[in-house]
Enzyme design. Structure first.
Site, mmCIF file in Angstrom:
data_model
loop_
_atom_site.group_PDB
_atom_site.id
_atom_site.type_symbol
_atom_site.label_atom_id
_atom_site.label_comp_id
_atom_site.label_asym_id
_atom_site.label_seq_id
_atom_site.Cartn_x
_atom_site.Cartn_y
_atom_site.Cartn_z
ATOM 1 C CG HIS A 307 -38.222 27.666 16.909
ATOM 2 N ND1 HIS A 307 -37.768 27.466 17.974
ATOM 3 C CD2 HIS A 307 -37.028 28.134 16.086
ATOM 4 C CE1 HIS A 307 -36.501 27.234 17.934
ATOM 5 N NE2 HIS A 307 -36.113 27.934 16.837
ATOM 6 C CG ASP A 364 -34.461 28.819 9.847
ATOM 7 O OD1 ASP A 364 -33.455 29.049 9.822
ATOM 8 O OD2 ASP A 364 -35.104 27.994 10.589
HETATM 9 C C1 MLT Z 1 -31.231 27.822 15.846
HETATM 10 O O1 MLT Z 1 -31.122 28.985 16.090
HETATM 11 O O2 MLT Z 1 -30.532 26.878 16.296
HETATM 12 C C2 MLT Z 1 -32.576 27.084 15.349
HETATM 13 O O3 MLT Z 1 -33.664 28.001 15.688
HETATM 14 C C3 MLT Z 1 -32.884 25.780 15.847
HETATM 15 C C4 MLT Z 1 -33.282 25.717 17.501
HETATM 16 O O4 MLT Z 1 -32.850 26.353 18.144
HETATM 17 O O5 MLT Z 1 -33.557 24.462 17.704
#
Ligand code: MLT
Length: 428
Positions: A307, A364
Site C-alpha cells: 500500500h 483489497d
Molecule cells: C483507499 O482506501 O482509498 C485506498 O487504500 C487507497 C489509498 O488510500 O491510497
C-alpha cells in the site's frame, strides 16, 4: 520556538514555517515558495505533498493506525453502524440517539429517484460497467436538482444534497447492477435498514420472496465502515479538486466515483479475484505464481499486496480478514480461491522478497473474497467500495467548502520544445 525549514537556492537562503498537526506530523508550509524563490516543488504522485489541513481522518502508515474523527477503526467496525459512522465523518461527532433517528429518517425519505432516471438507465447497454453507470446517474442528479449548482447554497440546502446523496446511492448502485444483468429494477423498501434495502434492490427477483440474511447485511455494513474514508487518496483528492472549482456536490462525487474505478485504486479488489481465479484455473500452484511475481522479466504482479501509505500492515485488512473468516464460516461457504489466497498470504508474509518490499496483504486482498461470499458479482466490487466511500467524499467536500479553500491548481516543470517558428504544411 517555532520550527522552520531552510531552502538554499544558488547560495541564497529562504525560510519557511513548519506547521504541526494534532498528532505531531510536520509539514513545511511552502505557500510563498514560488513568490519568494521563483521555484516550485516537483513531487510526482504527490507522495510528499500535503494538499490540505483536514480534521476528518488520521492515518499513520508506519504504525498501521486509522482513525475517523479520533475514533479507532477497530472500535468503530466492532461497535458502530455505517450510518452512525457516516454522521460522524460528515458532522464531526458521533450522533445522539435523536440525531441518528432524524438522520436515518431523512435518508429514508429520499431513497426514491425520479422516474426519468430510469430513462437514462435504459439508454445504457447491458455491457456497461456498473461503475460508469453509477457515476453517470450520480452526476445526473444535477439535472433533477438544479439548485445544487448554486455555489453559495445555504446550510439547509447542502444538508438536503448530503441526504439525497446517501439516500440514492444504494438505489443507483442496485439499478446499475440490474441494468448489467438486464433485469427490471426494484424500488427501495423503506421498512429496511440501509444495507438490507440495498441487498433487496440488488437481489430480489419479480414475484419471488427475498429473505434478507442478517449475516450478509451485517457483514456489508462492516465493510462499508472500513471503506468510509481514507484521507487524501486518489478519489478523495479528485472530489476535493473538482469541488474546489465550486462544482456541485453531485458532480464532485461523480468525479470521485470515476477516479475510484481504476485498477490501481478501488478496482484493485476486482483484480485480486481475477488473479485468484487465474491461479485456480492454472492448477492452484501458489509457489509457481509467487516465483512469477518475483521474476523481474515476468509481467505478473501480485494484486492486493502492499500500500502507498501503510508500511507494515493495513489495519483494515486485519479486521476484514477476521470478518471474512466469520462470514465464510457462518454462511458455510467453501471457496477454493480463499485457500489460494491464504497460501499466497502465508508465503508472502515469510518470503524476504515480499518482507523487504513491505508487500503484505491490503484491504483489497480480502474485500473481494468477502464480497464474493456475500454473492456480490465481481463487476460490482468497486461499486460497493464507492457506496462505502461516499460519506468520506461528502465530509471532505463539506470541509473544503467550509474552510473556503482556493481552487486546486498545481504547477509543472515544462520539459517541451522552446519557442520555434511555425512551418507551413507545404514545407513539412
Ligand atoms: C483507499 O482506501 O482509498 C485506498 O487504500 C487507497 C489509498 O488510500 O491510497
Amino acid at each position: 520556538m517555532a520550527k522552520s525549514a531552510e531552502i538554499i537556492i544558488d547560495g541564497k537562503s529562504y525560510k519557511f514555517p513548519i506547521v504541526e498537526g494534532s498528532e505531531g506530523e510536520l509539514g513545511i508550509d511552502i505557500g510563498n515558495l514560488l513568490e519568494e524563490t521563483g521555484a516550485v516543488t516537483l513531487d510526482f504522485g504527490y507522495k510528499n505533498t500535503g494538499a490540505t489541513k483536514s480534521a476528518i481522518t488520521f492515518l499513520d502508515g508506519d504504525k498501521g493506525i486509522l482513525r475517523y474523527r479520533g475514533y479507532s477503526i477497530e472500535e468503530l467496525a466492532a461497535k458502530s453502524s455505517f450510518l452512525e459512522v457516516s454522521y460522524l465523518l460528515i458532522f464531526g461527532e458521533l450522533p445522539t440517539q435523536e440525531q441518528l433517528k432524524k438522520f436515518t429518517n431523512d435518508i429514508k425519505n429520499h431513497t426514491m429517484v425520479h422516474e426519468d432516471i430510469k430513462k437514462i438507465l435504459d439508454g445504457f447497454p447491458s455491457t456497461s460497467h456498473p461503475m460508469g453507470v453509477l457515476a453517470s446517474l450520480f452526476c445526473a442528479q444535477t439535472a433533477f436538482y438544479p439548485e445544487s449548482l448554486d455555489p453559495n447554497r445555504s446550510v439547509e440546502g447542502v444538508y438536503l444534497s448530503i441526504i439525497r446523496s446517501l439516500a440514492k446511492m444504494p438505489t443507483f448502485a442496485a439499478w446499475a447492477y440490474k441494468n448489467a444483468v438486464g433485469h427490471p429494477v426494484n424500488y427501495p423498501d423503506n421498512t429496511l435498514d440501509y444495507c438490507s434495502r440495498f441487498l433487496k434492490m440488488m437481489f430480489a427477483l419479480p414475484a419471488e420472496h427475498y429473505e434478507i440474511d442478517p449475516v450478509v447485511a451485517d457483514a456489508l455494513d462492516k465493510l462499508l465502515i472500513l471503506h468510509a474514508d481514507h484521507e487524501q487518496n486518489c478519489s478523495t483528492s479528485t472530489v476535493r479538486i473538482v469541488g474546489s472549482s465550486k462544482a456541485s456536490i453531485y458532480s464532485s462525487i461523480s468525479a470521485g466515483i470515476n477516479a475510484l474505478w481504476g485498477p490501481l485504486h478501488g478496482g484493485a479488489n476486482q483484480e485480486v479475484i481475477l488473479m485468484l481465479e487465474q491461479i485456480k484455473k492454472d492448477g492452484g500452484d501458489t509457489d509457481k505464481w509467487i516465483a512469477k511475481a518475483k521474476d523481474k522479466n515476468d509481467p505478473f504482479r501480485l494484486m492486493g499486496f502492499g500500500h502507498r501509505v501503510y508500511k507494515n500492515f493495513d489495519p483494515r485488512a486485519k479486521i476484514i480478514k477476521k470478518a471474512a473468516d466469520d462470514v465464510l464460516a457462518k454462511l458455510g461457504v467453501n471457496d477454493p480461491t480463499l485457500e489460494i489466497a491464504m497460501k499466497l498470504e502465508e508465503v508472502a508474509l515469510k518470503d524476504p522478497y515480499f518482507v523487504e518490499r513491505r508487500l503484505y496483504p491490503n484491504v483489497d486482498f480480502y474485500s473481494g473474497i468477502i464480497y464474493r461470499a456475500l454473492g456480490i458479482p465481481v463487476d460490482m466490487f468497486t461499486v460497493m467500495f464507492a457506496m462505502g466511500r461516499l460519506p468520506g467524499w461528502i465530509a471532505q467536500w463539506k470541509e473544503l467548502r467550509e474552510n473556503k479553500e482556493p481552487i486546486g491548481r498545481p504547477r509543472q516543470i515544462y520539459t517541451g520544445k522552446n519557442l520555434r517558428e511555425y512551418v507551413p504544411i507545404t514545407k513539412r
